[in-house]
Motif scaffolding. Structure first.
Motif, PDB file in Angstrom:
ATOM      1  N   MET A  51       0.841  -1.124  -0.065  1.00 52.01           N
ATOM      2  CA  MET A  51       0.059   0.000   0.120  1.00 52.01           C
ATOM      3  C   MET A  51       1.017   1.201   0.023  1.00 52.01           C
ATOM      4  SD  MET A  51      -2.795  -1.357   2.931  1.00 52.01           S
ATOM      5  CE  MET A  51      -4.014  -0.108   2.940  1.00 52.01           C
ATOM      6  N   ASN A  52       2.267   1.111   0.119  1.00 53.75           N
ATOM      7  CA  ASN A  52       3.149   2.157   0.240  1.00 53.75           C
ATOM      8  C   ASN A  52       2.666   3.179   1.385  1.00 53.75           C
ATOM      9  OD1 ASN A  52       5.636   3.193  -0.760  1.00 53.75           O
ATOM     10  ND2 ASN A  52       4.603   4.765  -1.748  1.00 53.75           N
ATOM     11  N   LEU A  53       2.261   2.533   2.668  1.00 60.68           N
ATOM     12  CA  LEU A  53       1.832   3.326   3.550  1.00 60.68           C
ATOM     13  C   LEU A  53       2.254   3.040   5.081  1.00 60.68           C
ATOM     14  CD1 LEU A  53      -1.915   3.503   3.015  1.00 60.68           C
ATOM     15  CD2 LEU A  53      -0.453   5.452   2.579  1.00 60.68           C
ATOM     16  N   LEU A  54       2.482   3.556   6.009  1.00 64.24           N
ATOM     17  CA  LEU A  54       2.975   3.360   7.297  1.00 64.24           C
ATOM     18  C   LEU A  54       1.567   3.125   8.064  1.00 64.24           C
ATOM     19  CD1 LEU A  54       5.598   3.057   9.172  1.00 64.24           C
ATOM     20  CD2 LEU A  54       4.975   5.357   9.689  1.00 64.24           C
ATOM     21  N   ALA A  55       1.639   2.280   8.987  1.00 63.82           N
ATOM     22  CA  ALA A  55       0.429   2.208   9.861  1.00 63.82           C
ATOM     23  C   ALA A  55       1.155   2.067  11.231  1.00 63.82           C
ATOM     24  CB  ALA A  55      -0.095   0.609   9.884  1.00 63.82           C
ATOM     25  N   THR A  56       0.382   2.952  12.283  1.00 63.21           N
ATOM     26  CA  THR A  56       0.991   3.338  13.383  1.00 63.21           C
ATOM     27  C   THR A  56      -0.295   3.248  14.467  1.00 63.21           C
ATOM     28  OG1 THR A  56       0.512   5.641  13.235  1.00 63.21           O
ATOM     29  CG2 THR A  56       2.556   5.132  12.919  1.00 63.21           C
ATOM     30  N   GLY A  57       0.094   2.457  15.614  1.00 66.69           N
ATOM     31  CA  GLY A  57      -1.211   2.007  16.451  1.00 66.69           C
ATOM     32  C   GLY A  57      -0.370   2.641  18.031  1.00 66.69           C
ATOM     33  N   SER A  58      -1.425   3.397  18.761  1.00 67.49           N
ATOM     34  CA  SER A  58      -1.017   4.183  19.810  1.00 67.49           C
ATOM     35  C   SER A  58      -1.714   3.879  20.776  1.00 67.49           C
ATOM     36  CB  SER A  58      -1.340   5.678  19.281  1.00 67.49           C
ATOM     37  OG  SER A  58      -1.171   6.517  20.221  1.00 67.49           O
ATOM     38  N   TRP A  59      -1.488   4.383  22.016  1.00 68.28           N
ATOM     39  CA  TRP A  59      -2.349   4.349  23.431  1.00 68.28           C
ATOM     40  C   TRP A  59      -3.331   5.360  23.209  1.00 68.28           C
ATOM     41  CZ3 TRP A  59       2.374   4.035  26.880  1.00 68.28           C
ATOM     42  CH2 TRP A  59       3.063   2.769  26.922  1.00 68.28           C
ATOM     43  N   ASP A  60      -3.311   6.210  22.290  1.00 66.81           N
ATOM     44  CA  ASP A  60      -4.824   7.290  22.073  1.00 66.81           C
ATOM     45  C   ASP A  60      -5.784   6.322  21.409  1.00 66.81           C
ATOM     46  OD1 ASP A  60      -3.997   7.177  19.338  1.00 66.81           O
ATOM     47  OD2 ASP A  60      -3.316   8.970  19.097  1.00 66.81           O
ATOM     48  N   LYS A  61      -5.740   5.079  21.355  1.00 65.87           N
ATOM     49  CA  LYS A  61      -7.056   4.367  20.723  1.00 65.87           C
ATOM     50  C   LYS A  61      -7.134   4.416  19.345  1.00 65.87           C
ATOM     51  CE  LYS A  61      -9.154   4.476  25.407  1.00 65.87           C
ATOM     52  NZ  LYS A  61     -10.223   4.686  26.203  1.00 65.87           N
ATOM     53  N   THR A  62      -6.018   4.579  18.546  1.00 61.12           N
ATOM     54  CA  THR A  62      -6.376   4.714  17.114  1.00 61.12           C
ATOM     55  C   THR A  62      -5.145   4.035  16.515  1.00 61.12           C
ATOM     56  OG1 THR A  62      -4.799   6.661  16.894  1.00 61.12           O
ATOM     57  CG2 THR A  62      -7.204   7.034  17.365  1.00 61.12           C
ATOM     58  N   VAL A  63      -5.497   3.598  15.261  1.00 66.60           N
ATOM     59  CA  VAL A  63      -4.361   3.269  14.361  1.00 66.60           C
ATOM     60  C   VAL A  63      -4.564   4.078  13.015  1.00 66.60           C
ATOM     61  CG1 VAL A  63      -3.944   1.423  12.481  1.00 66.60           C
ATOM     62  CG2 VAL A  63      -4.487   0.598  14.769  1.00 66.60           C
ATOM     63  N   LYS A  64      -3.289   5.001  12.678  1.00 61.56           N
ATOM     64  CA  LYS A  64      -3.427   5.620  11.371  1.00 61.56           C
ATOM     65  C   LYS A  64      -2.710   5.165  10.593  1.00 61.56           C
ATOM     66  CE  LYS A  64      -4.054   9.723  14.539  1.00 61.56           C
ATOM     67  NZ  LYS A  64      -3.681  11.115  15.028  1.00 61.56           N
ATOM     68  N   TYR A  65      -2.865   5.369   9.226  1.00 55.32           N
ATOM     69  CA  TYR A  65      -2.252   5.043   8.045  1.00 55.32           C
ATOM     70  C   TYR A  65      -1.674   6.200   7.374  1.00 55.32           C
ATOM     71  CZ  TYR A  65      -5.200   0.843   8.371  1.00 55.32           C
ATOM     72  OH  TYR A  65      -5.655  -0.374   8.797  1.00 55.32           O
ATOM     73  N   TRP A  66      -0.202   6.172   7.022  1.00 55.80           N
ATOM     74  CA  TRP A  66       0.222   7.631   6.689  1.00 55.80           C
ATOM     75  C   TRP A  66       1.038   7.234   5.159  1.00 55.80           C
ATOM     76  CZ3 TRP A  66       0.124  11.762   9.987  1.00 55.80           C
ATOM     77  CH2 TRP A  66      -0.230  11.415  11.352  1.00 55.80           C
ATOM     78  N   ASP A  67       0.691   8.153   4.319  1.00 54.03           N
ATOM     79  CA  ASP A  67       1.554   8.373   3.310  1.00 54.03           C
ATOM     80  C   ASP A  67       2.815   9.369   3.634  1.00 54.03           C
ATOM     81  OD1 ASP A  67       2.826   9.303   1.133  1.00 54.03           O
ATOM     82  OD2 ASP A  67       1.146   9.320  -0.285  1.00 54.03           O
ATOM     83  N   THR A  68       4.004   8.772   3.980  1.00 56.39           N
ATOM     84  CA  THR A  68       5.210   9.869   4.410  1.00 56.39           C
ATOM     85  C   THR A  68       5.501  10.881   3.841  1.00 56.39           C
ATOM     86  OG1 THR A  68       6.689   8.167   3.061  1.00 56.39           O
ATOM     87  CG2 THR A  68       6.044   7.252   5.523  1.00 56.39           C
ATOM     88  N   ARG A  69       4.805  11.191   2.409  1.00 53.34           N
ATOM     89  CA  ARG A  69       5.030  12.362   1.655  1.00 53.34           C
ATOM     90  C   ARG A  69       4.210  13.499   2.144  1.00 53.34           C
ATOM     91  NH1 ARG A  69       4.588   9.488  -3.853  1.00 53.34           N
ATOM     92  NH2 ARG A  69       2.899   8.710  -2.572  1.00 53.34           N
TER      93      ARG A  69
END
Length: 345
Positions: free
Chosen positions: A122-140
């Motif tokens: 997907m050319n994406l970064l997935a990040t999981g946090s203690w803020d109760k979310t997962v976010k997907y990032w296009d690093t650009r």
């Protein structure tokens, strides 16, 4: 004593660490090892095999960067050019390691970032946090492509495209089909009775492993027709004491399993034949994290305090921090035939 820290006579990575190691990650392309630490540092070593003897390894510290707070997680880009690291400063830094570039912030959360995964398909970064979310990032881009709400804090995350599994507080396991990442595919309560510590998606994307703080691993298949093949097994226990399963890693070639725990041991398992392949000697401190290199010939593991007994039981004067490299043997990591008595086809 160092002998107790290294009873398996593994190769020690040369570099004193000021605090416990929180994650280990090998480059998918070469023998570069990343370690993140509670001392706010991300370090990279180059590992080479001694040409004279196959049992000797050379380790060279190549570079390091700093975060403002403890670093909890790391991942490599699939082409091996960059490293991602995140933690208690609520941000992920992308470090173009091989080109010598400076790290840049590519993701932000409202709470500490517990786990991250690069998804090359997907050319994406997935990040999981203690803020109760997962976010997907296009690093650009500065903003996330998508923010997915979780029922509770993210404790663990594993991706094998198209499968992503997120373990949260309160024993929730959230499964995503990354073909449709904005919708939960399935949500289950952990088959284990105690808090989730780690998860690992099957290499064939048909299910996942979950490890708990109670020294038990659950093997779970997603297909309802395969539910009879679900089971759990005890590990990282001694007498009446049980210890957290801190790390579960699939061997990249044989797809057997390595588990590491707070009892200071690491073991190799074959989930298909339901056998333990090899039990290693216990180190004198916990193993909080571990990783295979890209061909599975090296298993890296950290030996240091993992805070499972709180700050009051941590003595910085006596507790040292180590990273060791174990050269795997075929009889440790190759699967074995399924026992005929199971009746499984």
């Amino acid at each position: 004593m160092s002998a107790n820290n290294n009873p398996n006579e593994s190769h020690e990575v040369t570099q004193s660490l000021a605090d416990s190691v929180s994650s280990l990650a090998f480059s998918p392309k070469a023998n570069f090892l990343i370690a993140t630490s509670w001392d706010n540092q991300v370090r990279c070593w180059e590992i080479s095999k001694n040409g004279i003897t196959k049992t000797a390894l050379n380790t060279t510290l190549k570079a390091s960067i700093s975060h403002d707070h403890p670093v909890l997680c790391s991942a490599w880009k699939d082409d091996g050019t960059a490293v991602f690291s995140g933690g208690c400063d609520k941000q992920v830094k992308m470090w173009p390691l091989l080109s010598g570039g400076q790290p840049m912030t590519v993701a932000m959360h409202d709470g500490p970032i517990k786990d991250i995964a690069w998804i090359p398909e997907m050319n994406l970064l997935a990040t999981g946090s203690w803020d109760k979310t997962v976010k997907y990032w296009d690093t650009r881009q500065a903003n996330p492509v998508h923010t997915q709400q979780l029922p509770d804090r993210c404790y663990a995350m594993s991706v094998k495209h198209h499968l992503m599994v997120v373990g949260t507080a309160d024993r929730n396991l959230i499964v995503f089909n990354l073909k449709n990442p904005q919708t939960e595919y399935k949500r289950i309560v952990s088959p284990l009775k105690y808090q989730t510590r780690c998860v690992a998606a099957f290499p064939d994307q048909q299910g996942f492993l979950v490890g708990s703080i109670e020294g038990r691993v659950g093997v779970h298949h997603l297909d309802n027709a395969q539910q009879s093949n679900n089971f759990s097994f005890k590990c990282h226990r001694q007498n009446d004491d049980f210890y957290s399963v801190n790390s579960l890693n699939f061997h990249p070639v044989h797809h057997t399993i390595a588990s590491a725990g707070s009892d200071g041991a690491f073991n190799f398992w074959d989930k298909d034949s339901r056998q333990r392949l090899k039990a290693m000697k216990r180190c004198s401190q916990p193993i909080p994290c571990a990783a295979f290199n890209n061909d599975g010939s090296i298993y890296a593991y950290a030996v240091c305090y993992d805070w499972n007994k709180g700050a009051e039981n941590h003595n910085p004067a006596t507790a040292k921090n180590y990273i060791y490299l174990h050269l795997t043997q075929d009889d440790e990591v190759k699967g074995r035939p399924k026992p005929r008595t199971t009746g499984r086809r």
